[in-house]
Design a protein around this motif. Structure first.
Motif, short mmCIF file in Angstrom:
data_model
loop_
_atom_site.label_atom_id
_atom_site.label_comp_id
_atom_site.label_asym_id
_atom_site.label_seq_id
_atom_site.Cartn_x
_atom_site.Cartn_y
_atom_site.Cartn_z
N MET A 1 0.82 -1.21 0.00
CA MET A 1 0.00 0.00 0.00
C MET A 1 0.86 1.26 0.00
O MET A 1 0.52 2.26 -0.64
CB MET A 1 -0.92 0.00 1.22
CG MET A 1 -1.85 1.20 1.29
SD MET A 1 -2.87 1.17 2.76
CE MET A 1 -1.63 1.37 4.04
N THR A 2 1.99 1.22 0.71
CA THR A 2 2.85 2.40 0.81
C THR A 2 3.35 2.84 -0.56
O THR A 2 3.43 4.04 -0.84
CB THR A 2 4.04 2.11 1.74
OG1 THR A 2 3.53 1.79 3.04
CG2 THR A 2 4.95 3.31 1.84
N TRP A 3 3.67 1.88 -1.41
CA TRP A 3 4.16 2.22 -2.76
C TRP A 3 3.10 2.97 -3.55
O TRP A 3 3.41 3.90 -4.30
CB TRP A 3 4.59 0.96 -3.50
CG TRP A 3 3.51 -0.07 -3.65
CD1 TRP A 3 3.23 -1.10 -2.80
CD2 TRP A 3 2.54 -0.16 -4.70
NE1 TRP A 3 2.15 -1.82 -3.25
CE2 TRP A 3 1.71 -1.29 -4.41
CE3 TRP A 3 2.30 0.58 -5.85
CZ2 TRP A 3 0.65 -1.67 -5.24
CZ3 TRP A 3 1.24 0.19 -6.68
CH2 TRP A 3 0.43 -0.92 -6.37
N ALA A 4 1.83 2.58 -3.38
CA ALA A 4 0.75 3.27 -4.09
C ALA A 4 0.55 4.67 -3.52
O ALA A 4 0.38 5.64 -4.27
CB ALA A 4 -0.54 2.46 -3.99
N ALA A 5 0.57 4.79 -2.20
CA ALA A 5 0.38 6.10 -1.57
C ALA A 5 1.49 7.06 -1.95
O ALA A 5 1.26 8.27 -2.11
CB ALA A 5 0.31 5.93 -0.05
N ALA A 6 2.70 6.54 -2.12
CA ALA A 6 3.83 7.40 -2.48
C ALA A 6 3.68 7.96 -3.89
O ALA A 6 4.20 9.04 -4.20
CB ALA A 6 5.13 6.61 -2.36
N ALA A 7 2.97 7.24 -4.76
CA ALA A 7 2.82 7.67 -6.15
C ALA A 7 1.71 8.70 -6.33
O ALA A 7 1.71 9.45 -7.31
CB ALA A 7 2.54 6.46 -7.04
N VAL A 8 0.77 8.75 -5.40
CA VAL A 8 -0.44 9.57 -5.59
C VAL A 8 -0.18 11.08 -5.60
O VAL A 8 -0.66 11.78 -6.51
CB VAL A 8 -1.50 9.20 -4.54
CG1 VAL A 8 -2.63 10.24 -4.51
CG2 VAL A 8 -2.07 7.82 -4.84
N PRO A 9 0.53 11.66 -4.62
CA PRO A 9 0.60 13.13 -4.53
C PRO A 9 1.06 13.83 -5.80
O PRO A 9 0.47 14.84 -6.21
CB PRO A 9 1.60 13.35 -3.38
CG PRO A 9 1.44 12.15 -2.53
CD PRO A 9 1.23 11.02 -3.49
N ARG A 10 2.10 13.33 -6.46
CA ARG A 10 2.63 14.03 -7.63
C ARG A 10 1.70 13.98 -8.83
O ARG A 10 1.92 14.69 -9.82
CB ARG A 10 4.01 13.48 -8.01
CG ARG A 10 4.04 12.01 -8.39
CD ARG A 10 5.48 11.60 -8.73
NE ARG A 10 5.62 10.17 -8.97
CZ ARG A 10 5.87 9.28 -8.04
NH1 ARG A 10 5.98 9.66 -6.78
NH2 ARG A 10 6.00 7.99 -8.33
N HIS A 11 0.66 13.15 -8.75
CA HIS A 11 -0.32 13.13 -9.84
C HIS A 11 -1.37 14.23 -9.67
O HIS A 11 -2.14 14.49 -10.59
CB HIS A 11 -1.00 11.76 -9.91
CG HIS A 11 -0.15 10.73 -10.58
ND1 HIS A 11 -0.22 10.46 -11.93
CD2 HIS A 11 0.81 9.92 -10.09
CE1 HIS A 11 0.65 9.52 -12.24
NE2 HIS A 11 1.29 9.18 -11.14
N TYR A 12 -1.39 14.86 -8.50
CA TYR A 12 -2.34 15.94 -8.24
C TYR A 12 -1.67 17.30 -8.09
O TYR A 12 -2.28 18.32 -8.44
CB TYR A 12 -3.15 15.63 -6.98
CG TYR A 12 -4.11 14.47 -7.15
CD1 TYR A 12 -5.35 14.66 -7.74
CD2 TYR A 12 -3.76 13.19 -6.75
CE1 TYR A 12 -6.24 13.60 -7.91
CE2 TYR A 12 -4.64 12.12 -6.92
CZ TYR A 12 -5.87 12.33 -7.50
OH TYR A 12 -6.73 11.28 -7.68
N ALA B 1 2.25 19.35 -8.49
CA ALA B 1 3.66 19.28 -8.88
C ALA B 1 4.55 19.46 -7.66
O ALA B 1 4.22 20.20 -6.73
CB ALA B 1 3.97 20.36 -9.91
N ALA B 2 5.69 18.78 -7.67
CA ALA B 2 6.61 18.83 -6.54
C ALA B 2 7.08 20.26 -6.26
O ALA B 2 7.21 20.66 -5.09
CB ALA B 2 7.81 17.92 -6.80
N ASP B 3 7.33 21.05 -7.31
CA ASP B 3 7.81 22.41 -7.08
C ASP B 3 6.73 23.31 -6.48
O ASP B 3 7.03 24.25 -5.73
CB ASP B 3 8.37 23.02 -8.37
CG ASP B 3 7.34 23.08 -9.50
OD1 ASP B 3 6.28 22.44 -9.38
OD2 ASP B 3 7.62 23.76 -10.51
#
Length: 223
Positions: free
Chosen positions: A1-12, A14-16
């Motif tokens: 589950m952690t791997w999926a949660a780690a991928a989610v934020p940058r899809h909504y 941008a990191a900058d």
């Protein structure tokens, strides 16, 4: 589950953008920015997590350039128009290859869901939809990838995209085993465009989705 949660934020977000909010306003406000972009309804969360997982697969396993299109949603619980998955890669200086994909997330995957995806894949004679191509090209230009932006526009506006340049992907994220359904559906396909079916099974489908988004929100507030 952690791997999926780690991928989610940058899809909504941008990191900058998150970095700028953190720097100027602090952690609580940065968490609010991300939380405000995340969908609330179960149905939207399910569909968008399926799309995120499909996007990750296409980029990492198939090598196509993908954008995080969910960053440009009008509303957190409104679906976006266009192809679920649209990737592009440059084979050489003059040739592009495209991926047109549908991502389906269901607790119990069925033939009717695959038929729905099939109809979307075959729209526009099986080629990427013009609106989706223009959208991706514009986002790439904004990110400084001007060469790829111009190549996509040229291919679209000059009618240079052929069925042989396209790969269809039917990506499923489900609670039940998708193997037999995808195998039968792929065997029945008689079209000219190459077709790939990929299924990810998570038995506790709905609980998994809930926990992923809970972890995303919790991490945003504590990190």
């Amino acid at each position: 589950m952690t791997w999926a949660a780690a991928a989610v934020p940058r899809h909504y977000v941008a990191a900058d953008e998150i970095a700028a909010v953190l720097r100027e306003l602090g952690k609580p406000e940065a968490a609010k920015v991300l939380s405000g972009k995340l969908p609330v309804s179960k149905r939207t969360r399910s569909g968008e997590l399926g799309e995120i997982l499909g996007t990750q697969y296409v980029a990492r396993e198939l090598g196509y350039r993908m954008i995080a299109r969910l960053r440009w949603k009008d509303s957190r619980d409104m679906p976006m128009r266009g192809d679920d998955l649209l990737g592009v890669r440059m084979v050489d200086d003059d040739k592009l290859e495209f991926l047109k994909g549908e991502a389906k997330s269901r607790a119990s995957l069925s033939t009717s869901t695959l038929d729905e995806a099939e109809a979307a894949l075959l729209s526009e004679h099986g080629l990427p939809t013009p609106h989706a191509l223009m959208f991706v090209a514009a986002r790439l230009r904004e990110m400084g990838e001007t060469k790829l932006h111009v190549k996509i526009l040229a291919a679209q506006l000059r009618g240079r995209i052929r069925p042989s340049d396209v790969l269809h992907l039917l990506f499923t994220f489900s609670g039940n085993n998708p193997l037999k359904l995808l195998r039968n559906h792929t065997k029945a396909y008689k079209g000219k465009i190459r077709r790939l079916g990929v299924g990810l099974q998570v038995p506790e489908h709905q609980a998994f989705i809930r926990r992923v988004f809970e972890e995303v929100i919790r991490d945003a507030r504590t990190r």
